[in-house]
Design a protein around this motif. Sequence first.
Motif, PDB file in Angstrom:
ATOM      1  N   VAL A 154       0.862  -1.185   0.000  1.00  0.00           N
ATOM      2  CA  VAL A 154       0.000   0.000   0.000  1.00  0.00           C
ATOM      3  C   VAL A 154       0.892   1.228   0.000  1.00  0.00           C
ATOM      4  O   VAL A 154       1.784   1.365   0.840  1.00  0.00           O
ATOM      5  N   GLU A 155       0.663   2.108  -0.948  1.00  0.00           N
ATOM      6  CA  GLU A 155       1.448   3.345  -1.046  1.00  0.00           C
ATOM      7  C   GLU A 155       0.628   4.477  -0.441  1.00  0.00           C
ATOM      8  O   GLU A 155      -0.411   4.865  -0.975  1.00  0.00           O
ATOM      9  N   LYS A 156       1.098   4.998   0.682  1.00  0.00           N
ATOM     10  CA  LYS A 156       0.331   6.027   1.401  1.00  0.00           C
ATOM     11  C   LYS A 156       0.865   7.439   1.126  1.00  0.00           C
ATOM     12  O   LYS A 156       0.101   8.391   1.117  1.00  0.00           O
ATOM     13  N   GLU A 157       2.172   7.586   0.971  1.00  0.00           N
ATOM     14  CA  GLU A 157       2.787   8.879   0.648  1.00  0.00           C
ATOM     15  C   GLU A 157       2.323  10.000   1.575  1.00  0.00           C
ATOM     16  O   GLU A 157       1.970  11.087   1.138  1.00  0.00           O
ATOM     17  N   GLY A 158       2.266   9.713   2.859  1.00  0.00           N
ATOM     18  CA  GLY A 158       1.904  10.736   3.824  1.00  0.00           C
ATOM     19  C   GLY A 158       0.435  11.090   3.857  1.00  0.00           C
ATOM     20  O   GLY A 158       0.042  12.041   4.534  1.00  0.00           O
ATOM     21  N   LYS A 159      -0.386  10.371   3.119  1.00  0.00           N
ATOM     22  CA  LYS A 159      -1.822  10.663   3.117  1.00  0.00           C
ATOM     23  C   LYS A 159      -2.501   9.952   4.275  1.00  0.00           C
ATOM     24  O   LYS A 159      -2.214   8.803   4.573  1.00  0.00           O
ATOM     25  N   SER A 160      -3.431  10.652   4.911  1.00  0.00           N
ATOM     26  CA  SER A 160      -4.128  10.080   6.062  1.00  0.00           C
ATOM     27  C   SER A 160      -5.485   9.501   5.687  1.00  0.00           C
ATOM     28  O   SER A 160      -6.039   8.677   6.418  1.00  0.00           O
ATOM     29  N   ASP A 161      -6.024   9.895   4.556  1.00  0.00           N
ATOM     30  CA  ASP A 161      -7.339   9.410   4.122  1.00  0.00           C
ATOM     31  C   ASP A 161      -7.162   8.094   3.366  1.00  0.00           C
ATOM     32  O   ASP A 161      -6.510   8.055   2.312  1.00  0.00           O
ATOM     33  N   PRO A 162      -7.717   6.981   3.887  1.00  0.00           N
ATOM     34  CA  PRO A 162      -7.554   5.679   3.215  1.00  0.00           C
ATOM     35  C   PRO A 162      -8.068   5.666   1.772  1.00  0.00           C
ATOM     36  O   PRO A 162      -7.586   4.877   0.958  1.00  0.00           O
TER      37      PRO A 162
END
Length: 594
Positions: A142-150
């Motif tokens: 899973v690539e989140k890149e600092g994002k908090s919204d799933p």
Amino acid sequence: MAKWLATLMVAAVLLLLCDCPTMVRSDASDHRYKSGDLVPLYANKVGPFHNPSETYRYFDLPFCAPDHVKEKREALGEVLNGDRLVSAPYKLDFLVDRDSEVICKKTLTKEDAAKFRDAVSKDYYFQMYYDDLPLWGFLGKVEKEGKSDPSEFKYFLYKHIHFEILFNKDRVIEVNVRTDPNSLVEITEDKEVEVEFLYTVKWKETNIPFDKRMDKYSQSSSLPHHLEIHWFSIINSCVTVLLLTGFLATILMRVLKNDFVKYAHDEEAAEDQEETGWKYIHGDVFRFPKHKSLLAAALGSGSQLFTLTLFIFLLALVGVFYPYNRGALFTALVVIYALTSGVAGYVAASFYCQLEGTNWVRNLLLTGCLFCGPLFLTFCFLNTVAIAYHATAALPFGTIVVIVLIWMLVTSPLLVLGGIAGKNSKKEFQAPCRTTKYPREIPSLPWYREALPQMAMAGFLPFSAIYIELYYIFASVWGHRIYTIYSILFIVFIILIIVTAFITVALTYFQLAAEDHEWWWRSFLCGGSTGLFIYGYCLYYYYARSDMSGFMQTSFFFGYMGCICYGFFLMLGTVGFRAGLLFVRHIYRSIKCE
């Protein structure tokens, strides 16, 4: 009776030693291959990394499947462990390198992409066996890149697997698998996706001998910093034992000595004194307890579980339970429990008849159901949950039939034979003191001398002696850590038994000194209270030390740990009662009872 029990124990060991190769076995029994030979590779299961009980069949996910999926026949222990092996789509022929070979080109439908996305979001891993060696890897990332919204996360599926295999002459020694982080396919959106699944195989020579190939899996639990923690645990436990031993020695050598001197004084001096202390309840201390059938059944079940634990340790110490041979442990538990049911029948019936019980058949039925009953009800509920989830933890109907047949044809007959032997042993209780016709009134006692506070004190010390080791056991049973230091675990178990016996004896003395003669059930409950502390540790481990989640994993964890802690309650309760009975007999045999 002793010869019969000895024969039973020898049979148990021989059966387990014969059945110990219940690990995942390959088709090539000698593990020797020539260049180009097909080496068996089986896909086992997939599931969330943090939920070890929640596993599913490998092809429940839309992987590339071979033309003919062949299911491997499994032993009882493997089925109980949730293993469901099928032929894998990869061809890993002996000494044959492959570079970016295509397994299949597949169009993932929206539903397929959604399945893989859900699996990747839950950190699904896969497990396979290659020539009996385990290998595993993750399905994607899973690539989140600092994002908090799933909803903004990106999901990727690995499509290229690299196998690195070490060999020594004509044998496979080690296999490692890794996924190519640069070969990904995005499955974030609900749309059809074209995927080309690839794999690469590289063979390398090594000097590691074949009989040492499993060592790498056990070395992780023997690393120096881990061993230091284990030895610290043992030292901590030994200090507890020494303190308790010194405490009890003080009681036995000083307090009891003074008691004996006081009670042995001439009668005139005794008449002038107010009647206090444990000597003055000699006419009530051996009055048979209430619910004696239940107590006898609990002692029988506890004795069986104690015998079972000793046999499990024996097999572990001789090397039967090596890493990723966990099917052998489940087989051992089922077989030895069935074969030791005669111990439960003998102990329960013998003690029940010593307490002048008459309905020994009902007592035998109670003994048979006391531990198996709650275990069976828990299993029925959890198996229903596993069926609803379509998980591999759900036992097939055939396996359930086998277990029922073992219970009907082995466990029950041996329980009855043990009960008949116990009934016919004609043992008498032989109390050192005569029991008076009417019970003596128990004086009012402060709150901390009630059953629950005493159980809390009795359970805390044994628990403090084992709690460090508990973490490693939990991390192995309910996680992916490997535990192989059975010698240290056995030492901790011996310390647990000693501390339980000592603390029960100490509390029994204080209870009798307060002229409370109802010590029978109290000694059992105090001894077994460690099981309640272990269950309390389960709550702490689940919420603070693990990442388990979901209804199925939660119910499996607390359901089966409840059964295990109940087993500890019965086993340690038996140890506490036997120690208390030995102590009470000793001190009342040492004084002159009118």
